[in-house]
Design a protein around this motif. Structure first.
Motif, PDB file in Angstrom:
ATOM      1  N   GLY A   8       0.772  -1.228   0.000  1.00 49.30           N
ATOM      2  CA  GLY A   8       0.000   0.000   0.000  1.00 49.30           C
ATOM      3  C   GLY A   8       0.807   1.283   0.000  1.00 49.30           C
ATOM      4  N   ALA A   9       2.119   1.209  -0.091  1.00 50.86           N
ATOM      5  CA  ALA A   9       2.953   2.410  -0.097  1.00 50.86           C
ATOM      6  C   ALA A   9       2.861   3.114  -1.449  1.00 50.86           C
ATOM      7  CB  ALA A   9       4.404   2.052   0.202  1.00 50.86           C
ATOM      8  N   ILE A  10       3.158   4.424  -1.433  1.00 52.56           N
ATOM      9  CA  ILE A  10       3.193   5.221  -2.651  1.00 52.56           C
ATOM     10  C   ILE A  10       4.556   5.900  -2.726  1.00 52.56           C
ATOM     11  CG2 ILE A  10       2.212   7.190  -3.891  1.00 52.56           C
ATOM     12  CD1 ILE A  10      -0.450   6.579  -2.442  1.00 52.56           C
ATOM     13  N   VAL A  11       5.222   5.710  -3.844  1.00 48.29           N
ATOM     14  CA  VAL A  11       6.491   6.389  -4.119  1.00 48.29           C
ATOM     15  C   VAL A  11       6.183   7.439  -5.170  1.00 48.29           C
ATOM     16  CG1 VAL A  11       8.820   6.140  -5.025  1.00 48.29           C
ATOM     17  CG2 VAL A  11       7.871   4.349  -3.542  1.00 48.29           C
ATOM     18  N   GLY A  12       6.346   8.710  -4.809  1.00 49.40           N
ATOM     19  CA  GLY A  12       5.940   9.821  -5.662  1.00 49.40           C
ATOM     20  C   GLY A  12       6.740   9.928  -6.946  1.00 49.40           C
ATOM     21  N   ALA A  13       6.207  10.719  -7.862  1.00 47.45           N
ATOM     22  CA  ALA A  13       6.844  10.939  -9.153  1.00 47.45           C
ATOM     23  C   ALA A  13       8.264  11.458  -8.977  1.00 47.45           C
ATOM     24  CB  ALA A  13       6.029  11.928  -9.979  1.00 47.45           C
ATOM     25  N   ARG A  14       9.173  10.858  -9.715  1.00 45.54           N
ATOM     26  CA  ARG A  14      10.599  11.216  -9.744  1.00 45.54           C
ATOM     27  C   ARG A  14      11.331  11.021  -8.422  1.00 45.54           C
ATOM     28  NH1 ARG A  14      12.061  15.177 -14.586  1.00 45.54           N
ATOM     29  NH2 ARG A  14      10.871  13.982 -16.102  1.00 45.54           N
ATOM     30  N   ALA A  15      10.734  10.327  -7.476  1.00 43.53           N
ATOM     31  CA  ALA A  15      11.420  10.037  -6.218  1.00 43.53           C
ATOM     32  C   ALA A  15      12.560   9.058  -6.470  1.00 43.53           C
ATOM     33  CB  ALA A  15      10.442   9.455  -5.200  1.00 43.53           C
ATOM     34  N   VAL A  16      13.582   9.120  -5.625  1.00 47.74           N
ATOM     35  CA  VAL A  16      14.709   8.188  -5.675  1.00 47.74           C
ATOM     36  C   VAL A  16      14.736   7.430  -4.355  1.00 47.74           C
ATOM     37  CG1 VAL A  16      17.214   7.957  -5.852  1.00 47.74           C
ATOM     38  CG2 VAL A  16      16.013   9.649  -7.259  1.00 47.74           C
ATOM     39  N   VAL A  17      14.490   6.127  -4.428  1.00 49.62           N
ATOM     40  CA  VAL A  17      14.377   5.299  -3.233  1.00 49.62           C
ATOM     41  C   VAL A  17      15.550   4.321  -3.186  1.00 49.62           C
ATOM     42  CG1 VAL A  17      12.948   3.632  -1.994  1.00 49.62           C
ATOM     43  CG2 VAL A  17      11.864   5.493  -3.268  1.00 49.62           C
ATOM     44  N   MET A  18      16.369   4.464  -2.164  1.00 50.89           N
ATOM     45  CA  MET A  18      17.540   3.591  -1.991  1.00 50.89           C
ATOM     46  C   MET A  18      17.470   2.788  -0.696  1.00 50.89           C
ATOM     47  SD  MET A  18      19.057   4.124  -4.806  1.00 50.89           S
ATOM     48  CE  MET A  18      20.603   3.278  -4.561  1.00 50.89           C
ATOM     49  N   ARG A  19      16.400   2.962   0.070  1.00 52.27           N
ATOM     50  CA  ARG A  19      16.189   2.223   1.317  1.00 52.27           C
ATOM     51  C   ARG A  19      14.756   1.721   1.351  1.00 52.27           C
ATOM     52  NH1 ARG A  19      19.526   6.357   5.023  1.00 52.27           N
ATOM     53  NH2 ARG A  19      21.551   5.481   4.491  1.00 52.27           N
ATOM     54  N   ASP A  20      14.505   0.718   2.192  1.00 51.34           N
ATOM     55  CA  ASP A  20      13.166   0.147   2.294  1.00 51.34           C
ATOM     56  C   ASP A  20      12.122   1.199   2.641  1.00 51.34           C
ATOM     57  OD1 ASP A  20      14.317  -2.291   1.753  1.00 51.34           O
ATOM     58  OD2 ASP A  20      14.065  -3.105   3.774  1.00 51.34           O
ATOM     59  N   VAL A  21      10.908   0.971   2.134  1.00 53.55           N
ATOM     60  CA  VAL A  21       9.762   1.846   2.380  1.00 53.55           C
ATOM     61  C   VAL A  21       8.743   1.050   3.181  1.00 53.55           C
ATOM     62  CG1 VAL A  21       7.871   3.106   1.278  1.00 53.55           C
ATOM     63  CG2 VAL A  21      10.163   3.157   0.258  1.00 53.55           C
ATOM     64  N   GLN A  22       8.290   1.616   4.284  1.00 55.63           N
ATOM     65  CA  GLN A  22       7.296   0.952   5.114  1.00 55.63           C
ATOM     66  C   GLN A  22       5.957   0.870   4.387  1.00 55.63           C
ATOM     67  OE1 GLN A  22       7.050   3.179   8.727  1.00 55.63           O
ATOM     68  NE2 GLN A  22       9.087   2.590   9.410  1.00 55.63           N
ATOM     69  N   ALA A  23       5.089   0.000   4.875  1.00 62.25           N
ATOM     70  CA  ALA A  23       3.747  -0.138   4.309  1.00 62.25           C
ATOM     71  C   ALA A  23       2.940   1.131   4.531  1.00 62.25           C
ATOM     72  CB  ALA A  23       3.036  -1.330   4.947  1.00 62.25           C
ATOM     73  N   SER A  24       2.085   1.444   3.590  1.00 59.94           N
ATOM     74  CA  SER A  24       1.081   2.506   3.696  1.00 59.94           C
ATOM     75  C   SER A  24       1.635   3.895   3.992  1.00 59.94           C
ATOM     76  CB  SER A  24       0.032   2.131   4.758  1.00 59.94           C
ATOM     77  OG  SER A  24      -0.605   0.931   4.397  1.00 59.94           O
ATOM     78  N   VAL A  25       2.808   4.217   3.442  1.00 58.20           N
ATOM     79  CA  VAL A  25       3.352   5.566   3.581  1.00 58.20           C
ATOM     80  C   VAL A  25       3.552   6.167   2.198  1.00 58.20           C
ATOM     81  CG1 VAL A  25       4.493   5.072   5.787  1.00 58.20           C
ATOM     82  CG2 VAL A  25       5.774   4.846   3.651  1.00 58.20           C
ATOM     83  N   ILE A  26       3.670   7.489   2.165  1.00 59.80           N
ATOM     84  CA  ILE A  26       3.938   8.207   0.928  1.00 59.80           C
ATOM     85  C   ILE A  26       5.345   8.776   1.013  1.00 59.80           C
ATOM     86  CG2 ILE A  26       3.248  10.114  -0.578  1.00 59.80           C
ATOM     87  CD1 ILE A  26       0.402   9.797   0.594  1.00 59.80           C
ATOM     88  N   MET A  27       6.160   8.448   0.006  1.00 63.84           N
ATOM     89  CA  MET A  27       7.551   8.891  -0.067  1.00 63.84           C
ATOM     90  C   MET A  27       7.721   9.788  -1.284  1.00 63.84           C
ATOM     91  SD  MET A  27       9.023   7.148   2.445  1.00 63.84           S
ATOM     92  CE  MET A  27      10.775   7.065   2.132  1.00 63.84           C
ATOM     93  N   VAL A  28       8.431  10.909  -1.109  1.00 68.00           N
ATOM     94  CA  VAL A  28       8.687  11.814  -2.234  1.00 68.00           C
ATOM     95  C   VAL A  28      10.105  12.353  -2.139  1.00 68.00           C
ATOM     96  CG1 VAL A  28       6.262  12.501  -2.446  1.00 68.00           C
ATOM     97  CG2 VAL A  28       7.818  13.868  -1.039  1.00 68.00           C
ATOM     98  N   GLY A  29      10.624  12.819  -3.263  1.00 71.01           N
ATOM     99  CA  GLY A  29      11.891  13.540  -3.274  1.00 71.01           C
ATOM    100  C   GLY A  29      13.100  12.703  -3.610  1.00 71.01           C
TER     101      GLY A  29
END
Length: 142
Positions: free
Chosen positions: A110-131
């Motif tokens: 259920g997590a959301i990774v925003g447009a153009r975000a750069v993810v190099m570490r785990d993302v928890q469930a049901s959170v929104i990540m950006v940047g």
């Protein structure tokens, strides 16, 4: 043509759930390292650089231009040995347009990774990540 693409991917060793939609311009490096859940979608021009296993859960969306990169090099090794680190995207997650998911990353359900975000570490469930680097801005339910 969704069914045709699913069949072609399966012929090359991918595990593809029913109802998966893989758009015609998706780039896949090694299809036998791909696991696509039921009713997921991989959008136009997405890159699944599957040197390591890439698992995409049920009902996930990998939007256009997203890049999932399951390979890197060991910078501590002078020979820069190739590392094939798996990526797992949980059920009902959304990787938005042009986002980059690095090697060895797990995206929670259920997590959301925003447009153009750069993810190099785990993302928890049901959170929104950006940047860049991606940072949590809130939970999905807020």
């Amino acid at each position: 043509m969704w069914g045709f693409r699913r069949s072609i991917l399966r012929m090359f060793g991918a595990q593809v759930g029913s109802g998966a939609h893989v758009y015609p311009t998706v780039k896949i490096a090694i299809p036998w390292n791909i696991r696509l859940g039921q009713d997921c979608a991989v959008g136009d021009c997405a890159i699944l650089y599957s040197l390591g296993l890439i698992s995409i859960g049920h009902r996930c969306t990998i939007s256009q231009g997203a890049h999932l990169c399951a390979g890197t090099h060991d910078i501590a090794d002078p020979a820069r040995r190739l590392l094939k680190l798996p990526i797992c995207v949980g059920n009902d997650a959304w990787v938005c347009a042009d986002a980059f998911i690095g090697p060895g990353v797990n995206i929670g359900n259920g997590a959301i990774v925003g447009a153009r975000a750069v993810v190099m570490r785990d993302v928890q469930a049901s959170v929104i990540m950006v940047g860049n680097p991606a940072q949590q801005i809130r939970s999905v339910t807020e």
